[in-house]
Design a protein around this motif. Structure first.
Motif, PDB file in Angstrom:
ATOM      1  N   PRO A  25       0.821  -1.210   0.000  1.00  0.00           N
ATOM      2  CA  PRO A  25       0.000   0.000   0.000  1.00  0.00           C
ATOM      3  C   PRO A  25       0.852   1.256   0.000  1.00  0.00           C
ATOM      4  CG  PRO A  25      -0.672  -1.506   1.758  1.00  0.00           C
ATOM      5  CD  PRO A  25       0.599  -2.022   1.200  1.00  0.00           C
ATOM      6  N   THR A  26       1.981   1.163   0.670  1.00  0.00           N
ATOM      7  CA  THR A  26       2.832   2.330   0.803  1.00  0.00           C
ATOM      8  C   THR A  26       3.166   2.937  -0.551  1.00  0.00           C
ATOM      9  OG1 THR A  26       3.833   1.257   2.703  1.00  0.00           O
ATOM     10  CG2 THR A  26       4.926   3.216   1.852  1.00  0.00           C
ATOM     11  N   LEU A  29       0.249   4.589  -2.369  1.00  0.00           N
ATOM     12  CA  LEU A  29      -0.128   5.919  -1.885  1.00  0.00           C
ATOM     13  C   LEU A  29       1.037   6.891  -1.968  1.00  0.00           C
ATOM     14  CD1 LEU A  29      -2.741   5.487   0.833  1.00  0.00           C
ATOM     15  CD2 LEU A  29      -2.721   4.963  -1.583  1.00  0.00           C
ATOM     16  N   LEU A  99     -10.777  11.816   5.216  1.00  0.00           N
ATOM     17  CA  LEU A  99      -9.586  11.140   4.712  1.00  0.00           C
ATOM     18  C   LEU A  99      -8.610  12.147   4.113  1.00  0.00           C
ATOM     19  CD1 LEU A  99      -8.065   8.540   4.037  1.00  0.00           C
ATOM     20  CD2 LEU A  99      -9.404   8.377   1.937  1.00  0.00           C
ATOM     21  N   LEU A 106      -0.667  14.458   7.104  1.00  0.00           N
ATOM     22  CA  LEU A 106       0.553  13.734   6.747  1.00  0.00           C
ATOM     23  C   LEU A 106       1.483  14.646   5.960  1.00  0.00           C
ATOM     24  CD1 LEU A 106       2.187  11.142   6.652  1.00  0.00           C
ATOM     25  CD2 LEU A 106       1.023  10.564   4.536  1.00  0.00           C
ATOM     26  N   TRP A 113       9.262  17.895   8.421  1.00  0.00           N
ATOM     27  CA  TRP A 113      10.551  17.230   8.272  1.00  0.00           C
ATOM     28  C   TRP A 113      11.412  18.005   7.281  1.00  0.00           C
ATOM     29  CZ3 TRP A 113      13.752  15.160   4.632  1.00  0.00           C
ATOM     30  CH2 TRP A 113      14.795  14.364   5.115  1.00  0.00           C
TER      31      TRP A 113
ATOM     32  N   SER B  39      12.784   5.672  -1.914  1.00  0.00           N
ATOM     33  CA  SER B  39      12.163   5.016  -0.767  1.00  0.00           C
ATOM     34  C   SER B  39      12.664   3.585  -0.627  1.00  0.00           C
ATOM     35  CB  SER B  39      10.645   5.030  -0.913  1.00  0.00           C
ATOM     36  OG  SER B  39      10.268   4.522  -2.179  1.00  0.00           O
ATOM     37  N   LEU B 106      10.558   9.067   8.655  1.00  0.00           N
ATOM     38  CA  LEU B 106       9.467   9.766   7.988  1.00  0.00           C
ATOM     39  C   LEU B 106       8.750   8.829   7.024  1.00  0.00           C
ATOM     40  CD1 LEU B 106       7.916  12.355   7.416  1.00  0.00           C
ATOM     41  CD2 LEU B 106       9.569  12.862   5.625  1.00  0.00           C
ATOM     42  N   LEU B 107       9.538   8.065   6.288  1.00  0.00           N
ATOM     43  CA  LEU B 107       8.958   7.120   5.344  1.00  0.00           C
ATOM     44  C   LEU B 107       8.100   6.093   6.077  1.00  0.00           C
ATOM     45  CD1 LEU B 107      11.892   6.548   2.843  1.00  0.00           C
ATOM     46  CD2 LEU B 107       9.729   7.718   2.457  1.00  0.00           C
ATOM     47  N   VAL B 110       4.827   7.691   6.665  1.00  0.00           N
ATOM     48  CA  VAL B 110       4.046   7.646   5.428  1.00  0.00           C
ATOM     49  C   VAL B 110       3.470   6.255   5.238  1.00  0.00           C
ATOM     50  CG1 VAL B 110       4.155   7.821   2.928  1.00  0.00           C
ATOM     51  CG2 VAL B 110       5.405   9.449   4.337  1.00  0.00           C
ATOM     52  N   LYS B 111       4.320   5.282   5.471  1.00  0.00           N
ATOM     53  CA  LYS B 111       3.900   3.897   5.317  1.00  0.00           C
ATOM     54  C   LYS B 111       2.744   3.572   6.259  1.00  0.00           C
ATOM     55  CE  LYS B 111       5.671  -0.786   5.974  1.00  0.00           C
ATOM     56  NZ  LYS B 111       6.861  -1.648   6.047  1.00  0.00           N
ATOM     57  N   TRP B 113       0.590   5.632   7.520  1.00  0.00           N
ATOM     58  CA  TRP B 113      -0.621   6.288   7.030  1.00  0.00           C
ATOM     59  C   TRP B 113      -1.210   5.480   5.880  1.00  0.00           C
ATOM     60  CZ3 TRP B 113      -2.781   8.216   2.629  1.00  0.00           C
ATOM     61  CH2 TRP B 113      -3.895   9.036   2.798  1.00  0.00           C
ATOM     62  N   ALA B 114      -0.345   5.104   4.963  1.00  0.00           N
ATOM     63  CA  ALA B 114      -0.793   4.371   3.787  1.00  0.00           C
ATOM     64  C   ALA B 114      -1.496   3.081   4.194  1.00  0.00           C
ATOM     65  CB  ALA B 114       0.398   4.070   2.885  1.00  0.00           C
ATOM     66  N   GLU B 115      -0.892   2.367   5.121  1.00  0.00           N
ATOM     67  CA  GLU B 115      -1.464   1.085   5.505  1.00  0.00           C
ATOM     68  C   GLU B 115      -2.776   1.240   6.251  1.00  0.00           C
ATOM     69  OE1 GLU B 115       1.664  -0.841   7.570  1.00  0.00           O
ATOM     70  OE2 GLU B 115       2.558  -1.662   5.735  1.00  0.00           O
ATOM     71  N   HIS B 117      -4.899   3.613   5.938  1.00  0.00           N
ATOM     72  CA  HIS B 117      -5.973   4.223   5.156  1.00  0.00           C
ATOM     73  C   HIS B 117      -6.180   3.550   3.812  1.00  0.00           C
ATOM     74  CE1 HIS B 117      -6.632   7.537   7.911  1.00  0.00           C
ATOM     75  NE2 HIS B 117      -5.334   7.660   8.027  1.00  0.00           N
ATOM     76  N   PHE B 118      -5.388   2.517   3.590  1.00  0.00           N
ATOM     77  CA  PHE B 118      -5.437   1.900   2.270  1.00  0.00           C
ATOM     78  C   PHE B 118      -6.816   1.331   1.948  1.00  0.00           C
ATOM     79  CE2 PHE B 118      -4.632  -1.736  -0.617  1.00  0.00           C
ATOM     80  CZ  PHE B 118      -4.234  -0.993  -1.705  1.00  0.00           C
TER      81      PHE B 118
END
Lengths: 134, 134
Positions: A25-26, A29, A99, A106, A113, B39, B106-107, B110-111, B113-115, B117-118
DNA sequence: CGGGATCCCGATAGATACTG
DNA sequence: CAGTATCTATCGGGATCCCG
């Protein structure tokens, strides 16, 4: 056929890798966030709803095509909602969903950062650029 | 010349906009983060140092060109350090700097969040895709 | 006003082959 | 092993025209 072995191996590797990417998913997105216009649109909408023309004015450099394209994909992802008011000149409003707001948060984290480490990166670049070739 | 007015206006707008983008650290670093390979490289290096060939194997689908290019830009930005050991076959190690580790964090955000809200995004997409055209 | 469709171009990813 | 150089295919994205 022996000459294709290496290429085919890499091909298979890429296939597996692609599967990984798709499953992850990362990355899905990440390239949504990464999109230049996405961040701008989301930031622009963070304070409140805006009309199409307002957006195109606020974001300035965007072409109608990219704006529409970005808005559509964001709508599809549930980041924002599109509201059409069938007045005489049609009126369309865009607004972040919850959402979308969480995405805005985010992006804020990313921004924080970036700002707090920007000078570090900058110094690193200057140092790197002044290095002699070897 | 009158026919170019609109285009030129947008051009000027874009110029100003570009200046804004350049001045804004967020966007600078955003497209660094957003880069597909960045990434992956940062994630790959998060556990510890790796050699060039290890990286190319771990990341699998990457071409030498892109790997080198990515590594160079990350080195320039102070995200990682490149260590050359002049043995008989040359040995080059790459390792995250503290700055790189913080980027990895930070990544991770992000990850996360992605997971988390996926599925939301996924549902939104399905809903959107099942909508009749109008 | 708010877009959709189409054409076109420059940037760039990636393959391939070669080098120290 | 660790790259570099080159060439090509792809594609994001802008311009333009047109529709509802």
């Amino acid at each position: 056929m022996a000459t294709m072995t290496a290429a085919q191996k890499r091909d298979r590797a890429r296939a597996e890798y692609d599967a990984f990417i798709k499953a992850c998913p990362t990355n899905q997105l990440l390239d949504r966030i990464s999109d230049k216009w996405v961040s701008l649109v989301v930031s622009a909408l963070a304070p409140g709803p805006m009309r199409y023309s307002d957006l195109s004015r606020k974001i300035a450099g965007v072409s109608p095509k990219m704006l529409t394209q970005t808005l559509r994909s964001l709508e599809r992802d549930g980041i924002l909602v599109r509201t059409v008011t069938p007045s005489v000149p049609v009126r369309v409003d865009y607004e972040l969903t919850p959402l979308g707001s969480s995405l805005a948060l985010l992006l804020t984290a990313v921004k924080d950062w970036a700002e707090s480490h920007f000078d570090e990166v900058h110094r690193a670049r200057e140092l790197y650029d002044t290095q002699p070739a070897g």
